[in-house]
Design an enzyme around this catalytic site. Sequence first.
Site, mmCIF file in Angstrom:
data_model
loop_
_atom_site.group_PDB
_atom_site.id
_atom_site.type_symbol
_atom_site.label_atom_id
_atom_site.label_comp_id
_atom_site.label_asym_id
_atom_site.label_seq_id
_atom_site.Cartn_x
_atom_site.Cartn_y
_atom_site.Cartn_z
ATOM 1 N N HIS A 56 20.532 30.832 8.438
ATOM 2 C CA HIS A 56 19.783 31.575 9.453
ATOM 3 C C HIS A 56 20.006 31.056 10.868
ATOM 4 C CE1 HIS A 56 16.749 32.042 5.936
ATOM 5 N NE2 HIS A 56 17.647 32.997 5.881
ATOM 6 N N LYS B 183 17.220 39.512 1.600
ATOM 7 C CA LYS B 183 17.714 39.424 2.978
ATOM 8 C C LYS B 183 18.929 38.495 3.054
ATOM 9 C CE LYS B 183 16.062 36.890 6.683
ATOM 10 N NZ LYS B 183 15.013 36.363 7.540
ATOM 11 N N ASP B 184 18.848 37.331 2.417
ATOM 12 C CA ASP B 184 19.944 36.368 2.490
ATOM 13 C C ASP B 184 21.194 36.853 1.757
ATOM 14 O OD1 ASP B 184 18.396 34.748 4.055
ATOM 15 O OD2 ASP B 184 17.982 33.265 2.514
ATOM 16 N N GLN C 73 6.791 25.052 17.908
ATOM 17 C CA GLN C 73 6.323 25.648 16.656
ATOM 18 C C GLN C 73 6.732 24.760 15.493
ATOM 19 O OE1 GLN C 73 7.103 29.891 16.254
ATOM 20 N NE2 GLN C 73 7.539 29.633 14.082
ATOM 21 N N ASP C 74 5.801 24.522 14.556
ATOM 22 C CA ASP C 74 6.094 23.799 13.319
ATOM 23 C C ASP C 74 5.994 24.778 12.156
ATOM 24 O OD1 ASP C 74 6.278 21.477 14.765
ATOM 25 O OD2 ASP C 74 4.624 20.459 13.780
ATOM 26 N N ASN C 75 6.931 24.677 11.204
ATOM 27 C CA ASN C 75 6.950 25.547 10.031
ATOM 28 C C ASN C 75 7.061 24.704 8.770
ATOM 29 O OD1 ASN C 75 7.119 27.941 11.673
ATOM 30 N ND2 ASN C 75 9.271 27.467 11.991
ATOM 31 N N HIS D 90 21.713 27.708 9.945
ATOM 32 C CA HIS D 90 21.083 26.638 9.179
ATOM 33 C C HIS D 90 20.601 27.153 7.824
ATOM 34 C CE1 HIS D 90 17.355 24.499 7.923
ATOM 35 N NE2 HIS D 90 18.186 23.481 8.023
ATOM 36 N N ARG E 150 0.809 -1.226 0.000
ATOM 37 C CA ARG E 150 0.000 0.000 0.000
ATOM 38 C C ARG E 150 0.835 1.266 0.000
ATOM 39 N NH1 ARG E 150 -2.784 -0.950 5.464
ATOM 40 N NH2 ARG E 150 -0.656 -1.626 5.818
ATOM 41 N N GLU F 154 6.361 6.887 12.073
ATOM 42 C CA GLU F 154 6.110 7.905 13.079
ATOM 43 C C GLU F 154 7.171 8.977 12.873
ATOM 44 O OE1 GLU F 154 6.581 6.908 17.407
ATOM 45 O OE2 GLU F 154 4.460 6.392 17.160
ATOM 46 N N LYS G 289 16.280 23.087 15.985
ATOM 47 C CA LYS G 289 15.365 22.727 14.908
ATOM 48 C C LYS G 289 15.476 21.244 14.591
ATOM 49 C CE LYS G 289 15.736 27.209 12.599
ATOM 50 N NZ LYS G 289 16.210 27.897 11.380
ATOM 51 N N TYR H 117 9.862 21.921 9.520
ATOM 52 C CA TYR H 117 10.740 21.867 10.681
ATOM 53 C C TYR H 117 10.026 22.305 11.948
ATOM 54 C CZ TYR H 117 11.643 26.838 9.515
ATOM 55 O OH TYR H 117 11.523 28.172 9.211
#
Length: 189
Positions: free
Chosen positions: A66, A173-174, A51-53, A123, A23, A28, A76, A136
């Site tokens: 960053h 910005k970067d 927090q999840d992004n 990172h 299938r 997990e 992270k 992340y």
Amino acid sequence: MTITPTSIQGIFVVEPRVFNDARGYFFESFSQRDFDAQIVPLLGHTIKFVQDNESMSSFGVMRGLHFQRPPYTQAKLVRCVKGRVLDVAVDIRRGSATYGQHIAMELSEDNHRQFLITHGFAHGFAVLSDVAVFQYKCDNYYAPQADGGISILDKSLGIDWQIPEGQAILSDKDIRHPVLADFDTPFVL
């Protein structure tokens, strides 16, 4: 899940146990209980994510390098759920034997690997597939006033981003982040 230290203290590879059958697959992606059982002996403490992004990017997009300045630092746990990225963490901890060194790893929807990056690292990642969806977890909330970065194009870091010159897509910005030699790190070991 299996958590394996890398050659730089504070960076770990996290690999889930994947169950495949006709299938498809199941795994997990995160369990705080299993995470704690392995990370506490390695770090001496747990990491609680708050927090999840998620980001979606196309081939050639490079994001980073960053970090968040103290007291808003972030650990992270990163992964690529669609496509492929080259994920990189650079040690920016003054006094570290590995200051300025990096670990680079391909994360993809096929290998299901995750990268755990603790405090004191910059990172970033480069998208190697047509499209990549990157997710992340962070152990602290985003604080825009604490944004920091190192130039993702800093040649002194020795990172092979695997993106042909002229095809890299960076944010304004970067592009403005300083190179490591001009950087005054807020992280001290």
